[in-house]
Design a protein around this motif. Structure first.
Motif: not given
Ligand code: GLY
Ligand code: AMP
Length: 418
Positions: A225-227, A268-270, A286-290
């Motif tokens: 899923t997206g999380g 930067l999201y690793a 290239c953004r905050f995680g959700d």
């Molecule tokens: N939770 C993962 C993402 O934002 O890509």
């Protein structure tokens, strides 16, 4: 300052909530926002990927800073359009956002600059891809090159699944142009962790390590899923490991982007796997995680706005950020059927009964007939902070039971709770 947040999910609600607390923020707008964001900012009915209309709005309203939530507008060049018009925007240029927008480009960058990642090969034709898959031993991971709304990665336990994924992408073109090239890579084993860092293209300021829960069901079962929930900090990431992540991954990636003529500004999201051979990159975003942004922004005890301005203006001061002690956790309440097909328009009850120390970030919600209803797959992100992770989880889960809507489902094991 007049702020515009672009997007309408849980991450954007957290950004609006945090930015609105800044003494520097006079007015916060969000495009398009959602029912929860509308209680804290002025929502503007413009889609997050309508760059032309967003730019017109920002110019008309004399917006001082635009903050972009999702990847699609960044990959489509929103930062270039705004900067070209002399407007401040938090988020990388199109060229730099390729680190998320093209998995092939990101892998080749890592290979060129020695950034640890899974062994891989790139294909644009089916037969050589199938041959490679048969040569390599399953498990393997098959990835579409471009953005595929979080569905472009297949972790194939069996050779047959990997062959099918390659056939679907290269043969049948299920992702269109995004799947015209694929990456086939080694399946890494270990614990997954996300480390995000603010950067102005030179200085790198890491956030606390966070952990997402990608699979739909308890025990990491079901589809990606997206999380479905996230927490921070992650206790198993030792300070030495974090230092390795900064020195071998984040800083080299920022230097590599600059060396390629694509200086990176933003967050930067690793996405990392802590393997027996050390941390390795699964993906860059290239953004905050959700939903990682939700617990992270709840834990950040300093003003986010001046930090973002330093990033945008290119004078980010290297430092450790200030955090509240303890931990924060976010549990996602999803629509029945998500991440597959689901119904929307279900009335949401109990929001007013949630205790004030729990923050319910809205993701897929809308107002209809004076009522908050579901309008997306991930509906709400119930988020709490406390002295430790189990206390934060207990608070969040208590609130999850108070809120109801038809079809509501959520994982009961965020943060290892079973
Ligand atoms: N939770 C993962 C993402 O934002 O890509
Ligand atoms: P993404 O959609 O790129 O975030 O990837 C989704 C998920 O696939 C990641 O969070 C990992 O759980 C998994 N994944 C991606 N690459 C690999 C890999 N090389 N080895 C193992 N798991 C992976």
């Amino acid at each position: 300052m007049r702020i515009l947040v672009v997007g309408g999910g849980g991450r954007e609600h957290a950004l609006v909530w945090k930015l609105a607390q800044s003494p520097l923020a006079e007015e916060v707008y969000c495009a398009p926002g959602n029912a929860g964001i509308a209680q804290e900012a002025t929502c503007v009915p413009v889609a997050a990927d309508d760059i032309k209309a967003l730019l017109e709005f920002a110019q008309k309203m004399a917006i001082d800073l635009t903050v972009v939530g999702p990847e699609a507008p960044l990959v489509a060049g929103i930062a270039d359009a705004f900067a070209g018009a002399g407007l401040k925007i938090f988020g990388p240029t199109q060229a730099a956002a390729a680190i998320e927008g093209s998995k092939v480009w990101a892998k080749e960058l890592m290979a060129k600059y020695g950034i640890p990642t899974a062994r891989f090969a790139v294909f644009d034709a089916l037969e050589p891809a199938q041959e490679y898959i048969r040569q390599q031993k399953a498990p393997l991971v098959v990835k579409a090159d471009g953005l595929a709304a979080g569905k472009g990665v297949i972790v194939a336990r069996e050779e047959r699944e990997a062959l099918e994924a390659a056939e679907a992408m290269l043969g049948r073109g299920i992702f269109g142009a995004a799947g015209r090239r694929i990456v086939v890579e080694e399946c890494l084993q270990g614990e997954e962790v996300s480390v995000l860092a603010l950067t102005d293209g030179e200085a790198v300021v890491s956030l606390l390590p966070a952990r997402d829960h990608k699979r739909a069901f308890d025990g990491d079962q079901g589809p990606n899923t997206g999380g479905m929930g996230a927490y921070a900090p992650v206790s198993f990431v030792e300070p030495e490991t974090l230092a390795v992540i900064e020195e071998r991954i984040l800083k080299p990636a920022i230097r590599a982007l600059a060396a390629e003529g694509r200086p990176y500004r933003g967050v930067l999201y690793a996405g990392l796997m802590l393997t027996a051979d050390g941390p390795k990159v699964l993906e860059f975003n290239c953004r905050f995680g959700d939903p990682e942004a939700q617990p992270l922004l709840m834990l950040l005890s300093e003003d986010l706005l001046p930090l973002m301005l330093e990033v945008v203006e290119g004078n980010l001061r290297p430092r450790s950020l200030n955090w509240y002690p303890g931990a924060a956790a976010c549990v996602v309440l999803a629509s029945g059927g998500y991440p597959g097909s689901y119904e929307t328009g279900k009335p949401i009850c109990g929001l007013e009964a949630v205790p004030p120390e729990v923050k319910v970030f809205h993701a897929g919600t809308a107002w209809r007939g004076g009522q908050v209803v579901t309008s997306g797959g991930r509906v709400l992100g119930v988020t709490a902070r406390a002295g430790d992770l189990s206390a934060a989880l207990a608070k969040a889960y208590e609130a999850c039971e108070i809120i109801s809507f038809a079809g509501k489902h959520y994982r009961k094991d965020i943060g290892g709770r079973s």
